[in-house]
Design a protein around this motif. Structure first.
Motif, PDB file in Angstrom:
ATOM      1  N   ILE A 385     -22.542  32.584  22.181  1.00  0.00           N
ATOM      2  CA  ILE A 385     -22.167  31.299  22.777  1.00  0.00           C
ATOM      3  C   ILE A 385     -21.766  30.281  21.702  1.00  0.00           C
ATOM      4  O   ILE A 385     -21.109  29.281  21.995  1.00  0.00           O
ATOM      5  CB  ILE A 385     -23.334  30.751  23.632  1.00  0.00           C
ATOM      6  CG1 ILE A 385     -22.798  29.751  24.666  1.00  0.00           C
ATOM      7  CG2 ILE A 385     -24.413  30.124  22.766  1.00  0.00           C
ATOM      8  CD1 ILE A 385     -23.854  29.308  25.661  1.00  0.00           C
ATOM      9  N   ASP A 386     -22.140  30.571  20.439  1.00  0.00           N
ATOM     10  CA  ASP A 386     -21.800  29.672  19.323  1.00  0.00           C
ATOM     11  C   ASP A 386     -20.338  29.790  18.904  1.00  0.00           C
ATOM     12  O   ASP A 386     -19.789  28.872  18.282  1.00  0.00           O
ATOM     13  CB  ASP A 386     -22.657  29.986  18.089  1.00  0.00           C
ATOM     14  CG  ASP A 386     -24.147  29.897  18.360  1.00  0.00           C
ATOM     15  OD1 ASP A 386     -24.523  29.236  19.348  1.00  0.00           O
ATOM     16  OD2 ASP A 386     -24.922  30.481  17.570  1.00  0.00           O
ATOM     17  N   ARG A 422     -16.613  19.232  23.167  1.00  0.00           N
ATOM     18  CA  ARG A 422     -17.107  20.623  23.208  1.00  0.00           C
ATOM     19  C   ARG A 422     -18.541  20.688  22.698  1.00  0.00           C
ATOM     20  O   ARG A 422     -19.370  21.450  23.227  1.00  0.00           O
ATOM     21  CB  ARG A 422     -16.204  21.535  22.370  1.00  0.00           C
ATOM     22  CG  ARG A 422     -16.598  23.012  22.435  1.00  0.00           C
ATOM     23  CD  ARG A 422     -16.359  23.548  23.832  1.00  0.00           C
ATOM     24  NE  ARG A 422     -16.900  24.883  24.061  1.00  0.00           N
ATOM     25  CZ  ARG A 422     -18.152  25.158  24.440  1.00  0.00           C
ATOM     26  NH1 ARG A 422     -19.038  24.164  24.594  1.00  0.00           N
ATOM     27  NH2 ARG A 422     -18.536  26.398  24.676  1.00  0.00           N
ATOM     28  N   LYS A 425     -20.849  19.549  25.396  1.00  0.00           N
ATOM     29  CA  LYS A 425     -20.993  20.608  26.397  1.00  0.00           C
ATOM     30  C   LYS A 425     -21.917  21.717  25.880  1.00  0.00           C
ATOM     31  O   LYS A 425     -22.719  22.293  26.636  1.00  0.00           O
ATOM     32  CB  LYS A 425     -19.617  21.179  26.744  1.00  0.00           C
ATOM     33  CG  LYS A 425     -19.644  22.247  27.823  1.00  0.00           C
ATOM     34  CD  LYS A 425     -18.238  22.793  28.083  1.00  0.00           C
ATOM     35  CE  LYS A 425     -18.272  23.917  29.112  1.00  0.00           C
ATOM     36  NZ  LYS A 425     -16.917  24.511  29.323  1.00  0.00           N
ATOM     37  N   TYR A 426     -21.814  22.012  24.594  1.00  0.00           N
ATOM     38  CA  TYR A 426     -22.629  23.043  23.949  1.00  0.00           C
ATOM     39  C   TYR A 426     -24.123  22.710  24.073  1.00  0.00           C
ATOM     40  O   TYR A 426     -24.957  23.610  24.251  1.00  0.00           O
ATOM     41  CB  TYR A 426     -22.195  23.137  22.483  1.00  0.00           C
ATOM     42  CG  TYR A 426     -22.970  24.089  21.615  1.00  0.00           C
ATOM     43  CD1 TYR A 426     -22.744  25.460  21.664  1.00  0.00           C
ATOM     44  CD2 TYR A 426     -23.902  23.609  20.691  1.00  0.00           C
ATOM     45  CE1 TYR A 426     -23.440  26.327  20.830  1.00  0.00           C
ATOM     46  CE2 TYR A 426     -24.592  24.454  19.844  1.00  0.00           C
ATOM     47  CZ  TYR A 426     -24.357  25.827  19.925  1.00  0.00           C
ATOM     48  OH  TYR A 426     -25.051  26.677  19.088  1.00  0.00           O
ATOM     49  N   ASP A 428     -25.578  21.187  26.558  1.00  0.00           N
ATOM     50  CA  ASP A 428     -25.995  21.548  27.923  1.00  0.00           C
ATOM     51  C   ASP A 428     -26.070  23.061  28.103  1.00  0.00           C
ATOM     52  O   ASP A 428     -26.954  23.572  28.805  1.00  0.00           O
ATOM     53  CB  ASP A 428     -25.017  20.948  28.936  1.00  0.00           C
ATOM     54  CG  ASP A 428     -25.051  19.426  28.926  1.00  0.00           C
ATOM     55  OD1 ASP A 428     -26.106  18.868  28.586  1.00  0.00           O
ATOM     56  OD2 ASP A 428     -24.021  18.795  29.239  1.00  0.00           O
ATOM     57  N   GLU A 429     -25.130  23.785  27.457  1.00  0.00           N
ATOM     58  CA  GLU A 429     -25.128  25.246  27.580  1.00  0.00           C
ATOM     59  C   GLU A 429     -26.368  25.869  26.922  1.00  0.00           C
ATOM     60  O   GLU A 429     -26.952  26.827  27.445  1.00  0.00           O
ATOM     61  CB  GLU A 429     -23.868  25.822  26.927  1.00  0.00           C
ATOM     62  CG  GLU A 429     -22.582  25.494  27.675  1.00  0.00           C
ATOM     63  CD  GLU A 429     -21.346  25.903  26.885  1.00  0.00           C
ATOM     64  OE1 GLU A 429     -20.272  26.045  27.498  1.00  0.00           O
ATOM     65  OE2 GLU A 429     -21.442  26.058  25.639  1.00  0.00           O
ATOM     66  N   CYS A 430     -26.768  25.326  25.763  1.00  0.00           N
ATOM     67  CA  CYS A 430     -27.858  25.925  25.000  1.00  0.00           C
ATOM     68  C   CYS A 430     -29.235  25.384  25.390  1.00  0.00           C
ATOM     69  O   CYS A 430     -30.257  26.012  25.077  1.00  0.00           O
ATOM     70  CB  CYS A 430     -27.637  25.697  23.504  1.00  0.00           C
ATOM     71  SG  CYS A 430     -26.154  26.529  22.867  1.00  0.00           S
TER      72      CYS A 430
END
Length: 649
Positions: A385-386, A422, A425-426, A428-430
């Motif tokens: 995801i990184d 981005r 957003k990252y 929230d994703e992690c």
């Protein structure tokens, strides 16, 4: 050691307006961002700006203000709240500042005028046609728009006088070829405008001297003529580098200029007249002229006469200089007009600076402090995801540089904010707050935090030309310094130390309450319109006031006092039959010859006072007020029908 590549960039030299507005800052802030970017890239940058201080409109405004032209421009350029103060406020990093009243420039322009005259490219004739005083522009009937100046829309007037002319028509073909052959003039739309509207209809010779006013550079071989302001103004780009003068010595180093950044209203002068005169002088041509758009309000250009000016001091005080700089360059495509509004300004600050950038800095540093005590651990655990974020960290620099080199500042900022968005957003994703609950996930959590700090580091390097003070603060918060904040490292990932330490600081860009801010802006704008009055002095008795013997006087003679910049010496008829001498420190505001014959008021029963070796027997009365931080003095004058010796009561 390899010598640095040079980069010479200029703004136009500004007319000293007595009401500075946000539009005045637009071009200079943009030029400053470009200059700062080029310095980052390792260039030896010369960034020039200055003031265009000659011409009929200056002379007329000075007369209306009751001051000399030199006093008028001095007050607006170097006085409190003037142009130099505004550039300091806006954090402009110019390397040099030229005033067209500077002695070295005056002497160089006289030599330039004579060289073109000796070559036969300047000849004597008579001018008869239309003239726009605010634009300092000559027009033919066919060039007028609805009978008015095609540039500013104001009234023109008939002008007829002896004048010198520059053979502009001689250079029509090579100038057209220059415009059509490449990237000399941008945006491209300006090329068609210049060629179709000015060159193809027939380029007429240009009037380059005036005899109807005196405030200008004298034609030294023909007294009575002063050099037309656009000849005077345009050559500043060379004289400020030492061309035909001994003030500087870097003309060969920096000329030709890499780019002149100018407003669209003066593109004609810079893309037609300027290269033609350089061709006449057999000098290298600048590499590019870029004509940007205007800041407009409701579709109209900001101007004092329209009453739609916006005070940059008020905006900077309320929202911060960096926020104002950012708004100007983020919101509007640089080559086009931009419709300014306070609502748009506040919305841009809230969306981009508070929500996106400020929030990313605040959240990231807060989480590193909360989960790691402020210093990351060295252990890492990567995840697929990184990959997208890491790739953007590496690739944004190239995309940004491409837009900056093309002078598309708003698109360069768009690339930076793609990375910032981005990164948000990252988060929230992690979900770092979830990872923090499991001690075994600490290496993974450290990787997430490190990636966010690296995204910030790279973003801040690219934002530095736009918001330099805020970036400096943010670098300190994320633990970035030295080589890590260099342009060289802006395209690399993994530059920050593995155990980087953060220091959560103050919020960079607090969110603004739109309604409250608009209300406050309205109050401040209206308060700024009124002249500032000094407080009333303590009471005096009628008897004390009556002891002041105020009499009407006629000015018989007036002359400057030698070795004094301020004093004028008056010989007055005070009605007594004997002339009275009074000295007054008003030379900054008046020339002696304009006061002879005037009817003034003086206090006669003051003790004699010696000034510069001469006696002053009384004091002339004047009115003084402060407007926009500038002091205005008006000598009190009465109707000439009032006889000398009349007592005021």
């Amino acid at each position: 050691m390899e010598e640095k590549k040079t980069f010479y960039i200029t703004t136009p030299i500004y007319y000293p307006s007595d009401k500075l507005h946000i539009g005045h800052t637009y071009c200079t802030v943009a030029t400053d961002a470009i200059a700062r970017y080029k310095r980052q890239c390792g260039y030896d940058v010369m960034f020039l700006t200055g003031t265009d201080e000659h011409g009929q409109k200056i002379e007329e405004k000075a007369k209306a203000a009751g001051v000399t032209p030199q006093a008028f421009v001095d007050r607006i350029v170097t006085g409190e709240g003037g142009i130099l103060d505004l550039w300091k406020l806006m954090n402009i990093s110019n390397d040099r500042f030229i005033r067209t009243t500077d002695d070295y420039h005056v002497e160089a322009v006289q030599r330039i005028f004579k060289k073109m005259y000796d070559k036969g490219d300047i000849y004597k004739g008579a001018y008869k046609g239309k003239y726009c005083t605010p634009c300092e522009s000559f027009w033919t009937e066919s060039q007028l728009k609805d009978g008015k100046c095609p540039d500013c829309g104001r009234e023109v007037h008939d002008a007829e006088e002896e004048a010198y002319f520059f053979r502009l028509s001689k250079y029509a073909k090579p100038v057209q070829e220059l415009l059509e052959s490449g990237s000399f003039l941008e945006p491209a739309s300006r090329v068609n405008e210049m060629v179709n509207n000015f060159i193809k209809p027939g380029l007429e010779d240009l009037c380059v001297s005036r005899t109807s006013f005196t405030w200008g550079i004298p034609v030294d071989f023909d007294p009575g003529h002063v050099v037309y302001v656009w000849v005077d103004a345009l050559f500043n780009y060379c004289t400020a580098m030492g061309f035909l003068n001994d003030k500087y010595d870097d003309y060969d180093k920096y000329w030709p200029a890499d780019v002149h950044i100018v407003g669209k209203e003066i593109v004609r002068f810079h893309s037609i007249i300027w290269p033609a005169m350089l061709m006449s002088m057999e000098m290298p041509l600048p590499k590019k002229v870029y004509g940007h758009g205007w800041l407009v309000i409701d579709g109209g250009k900001m101007s004092k006469s329209k009453g739609n000016v916006v005070d940059p001091y008020v905006l900077a005080d309320m929202f911060g200089v960096d926020a104002l700089r950012f708004f100007l360059l983020r919101t509007f495509p640089f080559g086009s007009d931009g419709n300014f509004s306070n609502e748009l300004l506040i919305s841009t600050i809230n969306t981009d600076l508070a929500n996106d950038l400020g929030n990313l800095v605040s959240r990231t540093t807060a989480m590193v402090e909360k989960y790691f005590g402020g210093a990351l651990i060295a252990e890492r655990e990567a995840d697929p995801i990184d990959d997208e974020l890491v790739e953007m960290i590496r690739s944004t620099k190239g995309k940004y540089a491409k837009q900056m080199d093309a002078l598309q500042l708003h698109l360069a900022l768009e690339e930076v904010f793609r990375l910032i968005q981005r990164a948000n957003k990252y988060i929230d994703e992690c979900a770092p707050w979830v990872l923090a609950k499991d001690e075994s996930k600490k290496p993974r959590l450290a990787s997430v935090m490190y990636n966010l700090l690296e995204a910030l580091r790279v973003s801040l390097v690219m934002l530095t030309p736009f918001i330099p003070q805020s970036c400096e603060k943010a670098f300190a918060q994320i633990g970035a310094s030295g080589k890590a904040v260099s342009w060289e490292k802006a395209g690399e990932y993994g530059v920050l130390p593995a155990n980087v330490t953060v220091h959560k600081g103050e919020t960079l860009f607090p969110r603004i309450d739109m309604a409250k801010a608009l209300e406050e802006l309205e109050k401040r704008e209206h308060a700024n319109d009124a002249p500032k009055a000094k407080p009333v002095l303590p009471d005096v008795s009628i008897d004390e006031f009556a002891r002041c013997d105020m009499r009407v006087c006629k000015v018989l003679t007036c002359e400057a006092v030698k070795k004094s910049e301020k004093l004028l010496k008056f010989t007055l008829d005070d009605g007594s039959g004997s002339p009275r001498q009074i000295l007054s420190g008003i030379h900054k505001f008046y020339e002696p010859e304009e006061l002879v014959g005037k009817t003034v008021v003086a206090i006669l029963n003051l003790p004699p006072r010696k000034m510069m070796g001469q006696m002053s027997n009384g004091m002339l009365l004047s009115a003084v007020r402060e407007v926009n931080g500038q002091e205005e003095l008006h000598l009190i004058m009465l109707d000439d029908s009032v006889p000398a010796g009349s007592q005021l009561c």
